[in-house]
Design an enzyme around this catalytic site. Structure first.
Site, PDB file in Angstrom:
ATOM      1  N   GLY A  97      26.699  55.663  68.438  1.00  0.00           N
ATOM      2  CA  GLY A  97      27.624  54.967  69.334  1.00  0.00           C
ATOM      3  C   GLY A  97      27.833  53.534  68.885  1.00  0.00           C
ATOM      4  O   GLY A  97      27.916  52.619  69.710  1.00  0.00           O
TER       5      GLY A  97
ATOM      6  N   SER B 109      30.380  52.106  67.535  1.00  0.00           N
ATOM      7  CA  SER B 109      31.761  51.632  67.410  1.00  0.00           C
ATOM      8  C   SER B 109      32.143  50.619  68.479  1.00  0.00           C
ATOM      9  O   SER B 109      33.136  49.912  68.333  1.00  0.00           O
ATOM     10  CB  SER B 109      32.719  52.828  67.472  1.00  0.00           C
ATOM     11  OG  SER B 109      32.563  53.504  68.696  1.00  0.00           O
ATOM     12  N   ARG B 110      31.376  50.538  69.561  1.00  0.00           N
ATOM     13  CA  ARG B 110      31.757  49.589  70.618  1.00  0.00           C
ATOM     14  C   ARG B 110      30.537  49.214  71.470  1.00  0.00           C
ATOM     15  O   ARG B 110      29.449  49.778  71.305  1.00  0.00           O
ATOM     16  CB  ARG B 110      32.854  50.172  71.509  1.00  0.00           C
ATOM     17  CG  ARG B 110      32.397  51.363  72.316  1.00  0.00           C
ATOM     18  CD  ARG B 110      33.512  51.909  73.165  1.00  0.00           C
ATOM     19  NE  ARG B 110      33.007  52.351  74.466  1.00  0.00           N
ATOM     20  CZ  ARG B 110      33.751  52.838  75.444  1.00  0.00           C
ATOM     21  NH1 ARG B 110      35.058  52.935  75.262  1.00  0.00           N
ATOM     22  NH2 ARG B 110      33.222  53.220  76.585  1.00  0.00           N
TER      23      ARG B 110
ATOM     24  N   ASP C  37      30.438  64.411  67.404  1.00  0.00           N
ATOM     25  CA  ASP C  37      30.528  64.557  68.859  1.00  0.00           C
ATOM     26  C   ASP C  37      29.182  65.050  69.385  1.00  0.00           C
ATOM     27  O   ASP C  37      28.839  66.218  69.234  1.00  0.00           O
ATOM     28  CB  ASP C  37      31.641  65.545  69.210  1.00  0.00           C
ATOM     29  CG  ASP C  37      31.751  65.756  70.706  1.00  0.00           C
ATOM     30  OD1 ASP C  37      30.979  65.120  71.471  1.00  0.00           O
ATOM     31  OD2 ASP C  37      32.594  66.576  71.122  1.00  0.00           O
TER      32      ASP C  37
ATOM     33  N   ASN D 179      21.626  54.905  70.622  1.00  0.00           N
ATOM     34  CA  ASN D 179      22.335  54.070  71.594  1.00  0.00           C
ATOM     35  C   ASN D 179      23.429  54.823  72.346  1.00  0.00           C
ATOM     36  O   ASN D 179      23.717  54.515  73.498  1.00  0.00           O
ATOM     37  CB  ASN D 179      22.946  52.864  70.867  1.00  0.00           C
ATOM     38  CG  ASN D 179      24.013  52.188  71.693  1.00  0.00           C
ATOM     39  OD1 ASN D 179      23.731  51.450  72.631  1.00  0.00           O
ATOM     40  ND2 ASN D 179      25.281  52.449  71.365  1.00  0.00           N
TER      41      ASN D 179
ATOM     42  N   SER E  58      17.444  52.795  80.180  1.00  0.00           N
ATOM     43  CA  SER E  58      18.115  52.032  81.224  1.00  0.00           C
ATOM     44  C   SER E  58      17.110  51.650  82.306  1.00  0.00           C
ATOM     45  O   SER E  58      16.105  52.348  82.507  1.00  0.00           O
ATOM     46  CB  SER E  58      19.221  52.883  81.869  1.00  0.00           C
ATOM     47  OG  SER E  58      19.704  52.271  83.048  1.00  0.00           O
TER      48      SER E  58
ATOM     49  N   TYR F 221      22.329  60.490  85.518  1.00  0.00           N
ATOM     50  CA  TYR F 221      22.192  59.431  84.513  1.00  0.00           C
ATOM     51  C   TYR F 221      20.751  58.898  84.519  1.00  0.00           C
ATOM     52  O   TYR F 221      20.110  58.788  83.467  1.00  0.00           O
ATOM     53  CB  TYR F 221      23.198  58.314  84.808  1.00  0.00           C
ATOM     54  CG  TYR F 221      23.116  57.146  83.850  1.00  0.00           C
ATOM     55  CD1 TYR F 221      23.686  57.216  82.576  1.00  0.00           C
ATOM     56  CD2 TYR F 221      22.454  55.963  84.202  1.00  0.00           C
ATOM     57  CE1 TYR F 221      23.607  56.148  81.691  1.00  0.00           C
ATOM     58  CE2 TYR F 221      22.370  54.892  83.327  1.00  0.00           C
ATOM     59  CZ  TYR F 221      22.957  54.989  82.071  1.00  0.00           C
ATOM     60  OH  TYR F 221      22.862  53.929  81.196  1.00  0.00           O
TER      61      TYR F 221
ATOM     62  N   ALA G 171      18.124  60.374  85.609  1.00  0.00           N
ATOM     63  CA  ALA G 171      17.209  61.432  85.149  1.00  0.00           C
ATOM     64  C   ALA G 171      17.235  61.543  83.624  1.00  0.00           C
ATOM     65  O   ALA G 171      16.187  61.712  82.984  1.00  0.00           O
ATOM     66  CB  ALA G 171      17.593  62.765  85.787  1.00  0.00           C
TER      67      ALA G 171
ATOM     68  N   LYS H 193      17.868  59.181  81.489  1.00  0.00           N
ATOM     69  CA  LYS H 193      17.205  58.014  80.901  1.00  0.00           C
ATOM     70  C   LYS H 193      15.691  58.059  81.153  1.00  0.00           C
ATOM     71  O   LYS H 193      14.904  57.573  80.335  1.00  0.00           O
ATOM     72  CB  LYS H 193      17.811  56.718  81.459  1.00  0.00           C
ATOM     73  CG  LYS H 193      19.279  56.526  81.063  1.00  0.00           C
ATOM     74  CD  LYS H 193      19.463  56.445  79.546  1.00  0.00           C
ATOM     75  CE  LYS H 193      20.885  56.043  79.156  1.00  0.00           C
ATOM     76  NZ  LYS H 193      21.053  55.935  77.698  1.00  0.00           N
TER      77      LYS H 193
HETATM   78  P1  NAD Z   1      29.979  52.238  75.843  1.00  0.00           P
HETATM   79  O1  NAD Z   1      30.641  53.250  76.692  1.00  0.00           O
HETATM   80  O2  NAD Z   1      30.692  50.961  75.521  1.00  0.00           O
HETATM   81  O3  NAD Z   1      29.496  52.893  74.469  1.00  0.00           O
HETATM   82  C1  NAD Z   1      28.886  54.156  74.445  1.00  0.00           C
HETATM   83  C2  NAD Z   1      28.885  54.666  73.036  1.00  0.00           C
HETATM   84  O4  NAD Z   1      28.416  56.025  73.042  1.00  0.00           O
HETATM   85  C3  NAD Z   1      30.279  54.664  72.425  1.00  0.00           C
HETATM   86  O5  NAD Z   1      30.218  54.157  71.108  1.00  0.00           O
HETATM   87  C4  NAD Z   1      30.650  56.143  72.405  1.00  0.00           C
HETATM   88  O6  NAD Z   1      31.453  56.496  71.305  1.00  0.00           O
HETATM   89  C5  NAD Z   1      29.297  56.819  72.301  1.00  0.00           C
HETATM   90  N1  NAD Z   1      29.404  58.175  72.831  1.00  0.00           N
HETATM   91  C6  NAD Z   1      29.630  58.549  74.110  1.00  0.00           C
HETATM   92  N2  NAD Z   1      29.761  59.886  74.180  1.00  0.00           N
HETATM   93  C7  NAD Z   1      29.630  60.373  72.931  1.00  0.00           C
HETATM   94  C8  NAD Z   1      29.701  61.661  72.349  1.00  0.00           C
HETATM   95  N3  NAD Z   1      29.935  62.754  73.074  1.00  0.00           N
HETATM   96  N4  NAD Z   1      29.527  61.786  71.013  1.00  0.00           N
HETATM   97  C9  NAD Z   1      29.306  60.697  70.263  1.00  0.00           C
HETATM   98  N5  NAD Z   1      29.236  59.450  70.746  1.00  0.00           N
HETATM   99  C10 NAD Z   1      29.408  59.279  72.057  1.00  0.00           C
HETATM  100  O7  NAD Z   1      28.598  51.943  76.546  1.00  0.00           O
HETATM  101  P2  NAD Z   1      27.484  50.808  76.368  1.00  0.00           P
HETATM  102  O8  NAD Z   1      27.446  50.048  77.628  1.00  0.00           O
HETATM  103  O9  NAD Z   1      27.628  50.104  75.084  1.00  0.00           O
HETATM  104  O10 NAD Z   1      26.188  51.758  76.353  1.00  0.00           O
HETATM  105  C11 NAD Z   1      25.358  51.940  75.236  1.00  0.00           C
HETATM  106  C12 NAD Z   1      24.035  52.498  75.712  1.00  0.00           C
HETATM  107  O11 NAD Z   1      23.425  51.561  76.611  1.00  0.00           O
HETATM  108  C13 NAD Z   1      24.160  53.814  76.492  1.00  0.00           C
HETATM  109  O12 NAD Z   1      23.089  54.672  76.140  1.00  0.00           O
HETATM  110  C14 NAD Z   1      24.024  53.366  77.936  1.00  0.00           C
HETATM  111  O13 NAD Z   1      23.555  54.394  78.753  1.00  0.00           O
HETATM  112  C15 NAD Z   1      23.052  52.231  77.799  1.00  0.00           C
HETATM  113  N6  NAD Z   1      23.089  51.280  78.932  1.00  0.00           N
HETATM  114  C16 NAD Z   1      24.231  50.590  79.217  1.00  0.00           C
HETATM  115  C17 NAD Z   1      24.225  49.718  80.306  1.00  0.00           C
HETATM  116  C18 NAD Z   1      25.438  48.918  80.696  1.00  0.00           C
HETATM  117  O14 NAD Z   1      25.428  48.285  81.774  1.00  0.00           O
HETATM  118  N7  NAD Z   1      26.487  48.853  79.902  1.00  0.00           N
HETATM  119  C19 NAD Z   1      23.061  49.564  81.069  1.00  0.00           C
HETATM  120  C20 NAD Z   1      21.925  50.282  80.727  1.00  0.00           C
HETATM  121  C21 NAD Z   1      21.945  51.136  79.646  1.00  0.00           C
END
Ligand code: NAD
Length: 251
Positions: free
Chosen positions: A13, A15-16, A62, A89, A144, A158, A160, A162
């Site tokens: 993940g 890319s963003r 995917d 991630n 998380s 979610y 569960a 994590k």
């Molecule tokens: P985001 O949605 O910006 O990025 C999620 C990434 O996961 C993306 O790059 C996406 O391409 C990838 N992804 C999702 N589904 C996919 C699939 N089916 N196949 C391949 N790749 C897939 O989210 P984020 O906030 O950057 O989250 C990153 C991590 O941090 C996650 O595991 C999230 O649970 C965790 N997290 C985020 C927060 C928050 O507040 N943003 C808080 C706690 C934990």
């Protein structure tokens, strides 16, 4: 400044959001990074262009598709002939409640557990098999705050998933430390990314009130923590979870 020169790191993940910040931080510290993406091929390629092709490569998979994680690991390891660190991630946070239709409930639980836990476990399995042939390696799993505190009623799946990531990470740390395979988790609270975007906009005041530090974390703070763990500077911390939540949930 951490020095990750010579390390090859897969960030899922990448890319963003937190993943993209992590990719930039790791590469900035000298690592070569495999930028995995799900749908964001264009974003991933733009990051590779920014960092240079000697420093990064984009690989798509995917992770909602069973089996895709193992193929991803092998493709990532083939780039430089090895991986030294795996950063799990990628994750999703769809919502569903007990009031929704049963098929929607079942589908959301299955999808979330597949991406957030089973794909993570599959990647960890490949990493363990790979690292043991190479004398060790490091796994960093993004969990998380929800794993410990629980989440809202629309995100029980979610939380569960994590919680499962934390138990998986601790088990790997205990089971494979003798083979110099180290495993850590990071547990962010709210982080300013697209995943959190809409909710953060709607509930900004409530969220800020709940965080003694007064604001949600920038993704770069998660990235810095991952980079520290990936450095190998804290080997004896294996099995630990580092919280990044502005003291909103102090364990
Ligand atoms: P985001 O949605 O910006 O990025 C999620 C990434 O996961 C993306 O790059 C996406 O391409 C990838 N992804 C999702 N589904 C996919 C699939 N089916 N196949 C391949 N790749 C897939 O989210 P984020 O906030 O950057 O989250 C990153 C991590 O941090 C996650 O595991 C999230 O649970 C965790 N997290 C985020 C927060 C928050 O507040 N943003 C808080 C706690 C934990």
């Amino acid at each position: 400044m951490l020095d990750l020169t010579g390390k090859v790191i897969l960030v899922t993940g990448g890319s963003r959001g937190i993943g993209a910040a992590t990719v930039r931080t790791l590469a900035g510290a000298g690592a070569q990074v495999v930028v995995h993406y799900g749908r964001g091929a264009g974003e991933a390629r733009a990051i590779v262009e920014e960092l240079g092709q000697a420093r990064a490569i984009a690989v798509g998979a995917d992770l909602s598709r069973p089996g895709a994680a193992s193929d991803l690991f092998r493709e990532a390891a083939a780039w430089q002939g090895r991986l030294d660190v795996l950063v799990n991630n990628a994750g999703i946070a769809p919502t569903v409640t007990v009031d929704d239709p049963p098929d929607e409930w079942a589908d959301t639980w299955t999808r979330t557990l597949q991406v957030n836990l089973i794909a993570v476990a599959d990647l960890c399995r490949e990493a363990i098999l790979h690292f043991r042939e190479r004398g060790g390696g490091i796994i960093v799993n993004v969990a998380s705050r929800a794993a410990f505190r629980g989440d809202n009623p629309d995100a029980m799946h979610y939380a569960a998933s994590k919680g499962g990531v934390i138990a998986l990470t601790r088990s790997i740390a205990r089971g494979y430390a003798p083979e110099n395979i180290l495993a850590y988790a990071v547990a962010p609270g709210w982080v300013r990314t697209d995943m959190a975007g809409e909710y953060l906009r709607e509930h900004a005041a409530d969220i800020a009130r709940d965080i003694p530090l007064g604001d949600v974390a920038p993704p770069e703070e998660v990235a810095n923590t991952v980079a520290f763990l990936a450095s190998g500077l804290a080997r004896h911390m294996t099995g630990a979870t580092l919280d990044i939540n502005g003291a909103s949930y102090v364990r």
